[in-house]
Design a protein around this motif. Structure first.
Motif, mmCIF file in Angstrom:
data_model
loop_
_atom_site.group_PDB
_atom_site.id
_atom_site.type_symbol
_atom_site.label_atom_id
_atom_site.label_comp_id
_atom_site.label_asym_id
_atom_site.label_seq_id
_atom_site.Cartn_x
_atom_site.Cartn_y
_atom_site.Cartn_z
ATOM 1 N N ARG A 26 0.864 -1.186 0.000
ATOM 2 C CA ARG A 26 0.000 0.000 0.000
ATOM 3 C C ARG A 26 0.901 1.236 0.000
ATOM 4 O O ARG A 26 1.890 1.299 0.728
ATOM 5 C CB ARG A 26 -0.863 -0.032 1.257
ATOM 6 C CG ARG A 26 -1.775 1.151 1.414
ATOM 7 C CD ARG A 26 -2.528 1.049 2.722
ATOM 8 N NE ARG A 26 -3.512 2.110 2.839
ATOM 9 C CZ ARG A 26 -4.212 2.351 3.934
ATOM 10 N NH1 ARG A 26 -4.043 1.597 5.014
ATOM 11 N NH2 ARG A 26 -5.098 3.331 3.967
ATOM 12 N N GLU A 74 -2.770 5.780 -0.258
ATOM 13 C CA GLU A 74 -3.668 4.934 -1.048
ATOM 14 C C GLU A 74 -4.816 4.458 -0.159
ATOM 15 O O GLU A 74 -4.582 3.927 0.927
ATOM 16 C CB GLU A 74 -2.896 3.736 -1.603
ATOM 17 C CG GLU A 74 -3.689 2.890 -2.549
ATOM 18 C CD GLU A 74 -2.877 1.765 -3.154
ATOM 19 O OE1 GLU A 74 -3.327 1.225 -4.168
ATOM 20 O OE2 GLU A 74 -1.808 1.410 -2.601
ATOM 21 N N VAL A 122 -6.780 -0.381 -2.396
ATOM 22 C CA VAL A 122 -5.900 -1.519 -2.103
ATOM 23 C C VAL A 122 -6.685 -2.823 -2.249
ATOM 24 O O VAL A 122 -6.231 -3.779 -2.869
ATOM 25 C CB VAL A 122 -5.284 -1.398 -0.689
ATOM 26 C CG1 VAL A 122 -4.504 -2.654 -0.319
ATOM 27 C CG2 VAL A 122 -4.396 -0.168 -0.606
ATOM 28 N N ARG A 135 -7.318 -3.707 -5.859
ATOM 29 C CA ARG A 135 -6.098 -4.221 -6.507
ATOM 30 C C ARG A 135 -5.925 -5.702 -6.212
ATOM 31 O O ARG A 135 -5.627 -6.505 -7.093
ATOM 32 C CB ARG A 135 -4.857 -3.476 -6.001
ATOM 33 C CG ARG A 135 -4.587 -2.183 -6.652
ATOM 34 C CD ARG A 135 -3.141 -1.723 -6.453
ATOM 35 N NE ARG A 135 -2.763 -1.329 -5.117
ATOM 36 C CZ ARG A 135 -1.824 -1.935 -4.385
ATOM 37 N NH1 ARG A 135 -1.175 -2.986 -4.837
ATOM 38 N NH2 ARG A 135 -1.519 -1.478 -3.176
ATOM 39 N N MET A 173 -1.736 -4.903 2.633
ATOM 40 C CA MET A 173 -2.422 -5.478 1.474
ATOM 41 C C MET A 173 -3.162 -6.748 1.861
ATOM 42 O O MET A 173 -4.334 -6.930 1.526
ATOM 43 C CB MET A 173 -1.422 -5.767 0.347
ATOM 44 C CG MET A 173 -1.962 -6.689 -0.755
ATOM 45 S SD MET A 173 -3.525 -6.185 -1.522
ATOM 46 C CE MET A 173 -2.925 -5.109 -2.793
#
Length: 194
Positions: free
Chosen positions: A93, A125, A130, A133, A158
C-alpha cells in the motif's frame, strides 16, 4: 458465497531491512530495489515454507518489491516449486507523505482509513483501492487457472485489507482482523475438492 476455481494462501514477506530500521517503505522506486530481507527474515521464510513440504502448491505469485520477491524465491527454492511470478497488484500500500518516515506513524495512518478525503490529502492509497487491486489479482488468476493451490506473497496491509472482502468486513476495518505475522502463511480460500 462465491465459488472459486482455485485455493489461495496468503503469505506475508519475512522480516525486512525496513522493518528493522523502523521505516515505511511503500514507494516502488525504492522498495523494488532496496530494503530486502534480513537474515532473520530469510530464516522465517524457510521455517514457514517447510511446514508446507509435501503439500500441493501449484504457483507462487508475488509483489515486485524486493522483500516479497526474495520471500517468494526462498519459498520456491525450499519447496522446489515453479518459479514465482510477479503481479504488481500485490504491491505494498502506498503511504504517501509518510514514505521514508518512522513506522511509528502507522497508527496515525490507520486512524485515517475511515476518512478517504484526509488520506488523499496526504497521498495515502485508500483501503478500498488496495482491496480492489488485490481482488483483481484473484480475478485474473480465476480466469487463467483451475484446480490449483496458489500462494500470494505480499505485504501486511495489502493482505489484511484483501482479507476483509472474504470475511464480510468493510475494507477500513482491516485492523480489526488478526495481525498477519512476518512470513506467516494463512488460508484465504480453500477448495475442498482439490
Amino acid at each position: 458465497m462465491k465459488t472459486f476455481k482455485n485455493s489461495y494462501l496468503l503469505m506475508r514477506h519475512g522480516e525486512s531491512e525496513a522493518n528493522v530500521a523502523g521505516l515505511i517503505v511503500s514507494d516502488p522506486a525504492i522498495g523494488c530495489t532496496r530494503f530486502g530481507l534480513t537474515e532473520h527474515g530469510r530464516m522465517q521464510v524457510v521455517v514457514s515454507a517447510t511446514r508446507y513440504a509435501g503439500k500441493p502448491i501449484n504457483a507462487v505469485i508475488c509483489s515486485d518489491f524486493l522483500r516479497t520477491t526474495q520471500t517468494a524465491n526462498l519459498l520456491v527454492a525450499t519447496l522446489a516449486l515453479p518459479m514465482a511470478q510477479i503481479d504488481i497488484g500485490l504491491r505494498e500500500r502506498f503511504f504517501g507523505d509518510w514514505e521514508g518516515k518512522s513506522d511509528d506513524h502507522y497508527p496515525d495512518i490507520w486512524r485515517m482509513d475511515q476518512d478517504p478525503e484526509r488520506q488523499m490529502a496526504h497521498r495515502i492509497e485508500t483501503v478500498e483501492r488496495v482491496r480492489q487491486r488485490g481482488l483483481k489479482v484473484i480475478e485474473k488468476l480465476e480466469q487463467a487457472r483451475q484446480n490449483e493451490v496458489i500462494i500470494l506473497v505480499s505485504h501486511g496491509d495489502m493482505l489484511q485489507i484483501l482479507l476483509t472482502a472474504f470475511v464480510g468486513k468493510a475494507a477500513d476495518q482491516h485492523r480489526s482482523l488478526a495481525h498477519h505475522a512476518q512470513a506467516d502463511i494463512k488460508a484465504l480460500v480453500t477448495r475442498t475438492d482439490l
